[in-house]
Enzyme design. Sequence first.
Site, PDB file in Angstrom:
ATOM      1  N   GLY A  91       2.712   2.052  10.652  1.00 26.06           N
ATOM      2  CA  GLY A  91       3.684   3.130  10.499  1.00 26.06           C
ATOM      3  C   GLY A  91       4.434   3.479  11.773  1.00 26.06           C
ATOM      4  O   GLY A  91       5.114   4.501  11.836  1.00 26.06           O
TER       5      GLY A  91
ATOM      6  N   SER B 187       3.597  -2.396  10.146  1.00 22.12           N
ATOM      7  CA  SER B 187       5.061  -2.474  10.285  1.00 22.12           C
ATOM      8  C   SER B 187       5.644  -3.827   9.889  1.00 22.12           C
ATOM      9  O   SER B 187       6.587  -4.314  10.518  1.00 22.12           O
ATOM     10  CB  SER B 187       5.485  -2.089  11.714  1.00 22.12           C
ATOM     11  OG  SER B 187       5.090  -0.755  11.989  1.00 22.12           O
TER      12      SER B 187
ATOM     13  N   ASN C 166       0.877  -1.183   0.000  1.00 19.48           N
ATOM     14  CA  ASN C 166       0.000   0.000   0.000  1.00 19.48           C
ATOM     15  C   ASN C 166       0.907   1.224   0.000  1.00 19.48           C
ATOM     16  O   ASN C 166       1.512   1.554   1.020  1.00 19.48           O
ATOM     17  CB  ASN C 166      -0.882  -0.036   1.266  1.00 19.48           C
ATOM     18  CG  ASN C 166      -1.683   1.243   1.448  1.00 19.48           C
ATOM     19  OD1 ASN C 166      -1.776   2.065   0.536  1.00 19.48           O
ATOM     20  ND2 ASN C 166      -2.268   1.413   2.633  1.00 19.48           N
TER      21      ASN C 166
ATOM     22  N   LYS D 169       0.143   4.303  -0.294  1.00 16.64           N
ATOM     23  CA  LYS D 169      -0.469   5.522   0.281  1.00 16.64           C
ATOM     24  C   LYS D 169      -0.198   6.702  -0.670  1.00 16.64           C
ATOM     25  O   LYS D 169      -0.171   6.486  -1.877  1.00 16.64           O
ATOM     26  CB  LYS D 169       0.059   5.748   1.701  1.00 16.64           C
ATOM     27  CG  LYS D 169      -0.065   4.470   2.543  1.00 16.64           C
ATOM     28  CD  LYS D 169       0.187   4.647   3.997  1.00 16.64           C
ATOM     29  CE  LYS D 169       0.031   3.286   4.688  1.00 16.64           C
ATOM     30  NZ  LYS D 169       0.128   3.354   6.124  1.00 16.64           N
TER      31      LYS D 169
ATOM     32  N   HIS E  62      -9.392   1.400   5.075  1.00 14.87           N
ATOM     33  CA  HIS E  62      -8.094   1.523   5.749  1.00 14.87           C
ATOM     34  C   HIS E  62      -8.240   2.476   6.943  1.00 14.87           C
ATOM     35  O   HIS E  62      -9.005   3.434   6.886  1.00 14.87           O
ATOM     36  CB  HIS E  62      -7.046   2.054   4.760  1.00 14.87           C
ATOM     37  CG  HIS E  62      -5.655   2.004   5.311  1.00 14.87           C
ATOM     38  ND1 HIS E  62      -5.170   2.976   6.153  1.00 14.87           N
ATOM     39  CD2 HIS E  62      -4.662   1.084   5.181  1.00 14.87           C
ATOM     40  CE1 HIS E  62      -3.932   2.641   6.499  1.00 14.87           C
ATOM     41  NE2 HIS E  62      -3.610   1.503   5.925  1.00 14.87           N
TER      42      HIS E  62
ATOM     43  N   GLU F 163      -5.299  -4.996  10.551  1.00 14.16           N
ATOM     44  CA  GLU F 163      -4.226  -4.032  10.749  1.00 14.16           C
ATOM     45  C   GLU F 163      -4.449  -3.312  12.075  1.00 14.16           C
ATOM     46  O   GLU F 163      -5.218  -2.348  12.137  1.00 14.16           O
ATOM     47  CB  GLU F 163      -4.227  -3.002   9.619  1.00 14.16           C
ATOM     48  CG  GLU F 163      -4.008  -3.587   8.250  1.00 14.16           C
ATOM     49  CD  GLU F 163      -3.405  -2.570   7.292  1.00 14.16           C
ATOM     50  OE1 GLU F 163      -2.317  -2.812   6.791  1.00 14.16           O
ATOM     51  OE2 GLU F 163      -4.030  -1.517   7.078  1.00 14.16           O
TER      52      GLU F 163
ATOM     53  N   GLU G 235      -6.512   4.827   7.965  1.00 11.76           N
ATOM     54  CA  GLU G 235      -6.282   6.253   7.664  1.00 11.76           C
ATOM     55  C   GLU G 235      -7.510   6.882   7.020  1.00 11.76           C
ATOM     56  O   GLU G 235      -7.794   8.061   7.220  1.00 11.76           O
ATOM     57  CB  GLU G 235      -5.033   6.404   6.776  1.00 11.76           C
ATOM     58  CG  GLU G 235      -3.768   6.165   7.581  1.00 11.76           C
ATOM     59  CD  GLU G 235      -2.609   5.582   6.787  1.00 11.76           C
ATOM     60  OE1 GLU G 235      -2.594   5.668   5.553  1.00 11.76           O
ATOM     61  OE2 GLU G 235      -1.693   5.020   7.445  1.00 11.76           O
TER      62      GLU G 235
HETATM   63  P1  PGA Z   1       2.980   0.104   7.557  1.00  9.77           P
HETATM   64  O1  PGA Z   1       1.516   0.376   6.967  1.00  9.77           O
HETATM   65  O2  PGA Z   1       3.484  -1.168   6.939  1.00  9.77           O
HETATM   66  O3  PGA Z   1       3.798   1.308   7.138  1.00  9.77           O
HETATM   67  O4  PGA Z   1       2.847  -0.005   9.033  1.00  9.77           O
HETATM   68  C1  PGA Z   1       0.604  -0.673   6.778  1.00  9.77           C
HETATM   69  C2  PGA Z   1      -0.682  -0.142   6.182  1.00  9.77           C
HETATM   70  O5  PGA Z   1      -1.070   0.980   6.497  1.00  9.77           O
HETATM   71  O6  PGA Z   1      -1.330  -0.818   5.378  1.00  9.77           O
END
Ligand code: PGA
Length: 254
Positions: free
Chosen positions: A176, A216, A9, A11, A98, A170, A100
């Site tokens: 992140g 992560s 992803n 983003k 997601h 997640e 976010e």
């Molecule tokens: P990350 O993000 O691997 O940077 O933690 C995962 C995601 O948001 O799908």
Amino acid sequence: MRTPIIAGNWKMNKTIGEALDFFKVLDQELQQFSGTEKLEIVIAPPYTAINKIAEFLKDSSIKISAQNMFWEDAGAFTGEISAPMLKDAGAKYVIIGHSERRQFFNETESAVNKKIKAALKHNIIPIFCIGETLAERETEKIESVISTQLTGGLIDLTANDITKIVIAYEPVWAIGTGKTATKEQAEEVHLMIRQMLAKQFGQANADVIRILYGGSVKPSNSKELLSQPNIDGALIGGASLKLEDFIGIIKSVI
Ligand code: PGA
């Protein structure tokens, strides 16, 4: 047998040129080692790069996902992109719900549900994201949060629909942050999700659904996470932007 998915992803990162540079190398690198046919490799670039990348990858097994979509097919919805548009551009998957999107764009359970139904209607595979915050984990609300998100997102779906979707667990506190759920913490929730799905849609249907872990994921932890019985792949943010890391994750699981 559930085919594992390694999904990136991106983003809000990478221009069209940067994306093409990434795929030129990725495609070549993947041809150099065997075992990738046992996986599905998916990348979700920004909308602006989907079509160019899909054209570039037309003979490759790498698939393209969008990161979001709107539930209507067309109309006066300034700034939105529909499922038929994604299909036209070459996307085969779409990430829906997601954290976010839920956090910064107020995406509700009902919006997520409409998007999943619209994606299925147009034969785009939804990657439906769920997960608890740190406060919810610390107050022992994981089960109720996961259950609310899962049932809310899947309202009106049939047992046949459900076998077509992919779920991504997640934990919000792991996205992140560099903090990953341990393999035991992740497996516990993945198993819980599969049991909830079995209760609603039957064990046979629950058994074919791929449940990805996200938060992560990196080359140093992907192997142990993906070796868990109910973890069927990964949704990778930060580490999917760097070729070395993304390839490292793929290599760790084939
Ligand atoms: P990350 O993000 O691997 O940077 O933690 C995962 C995601 O948001 O799908």
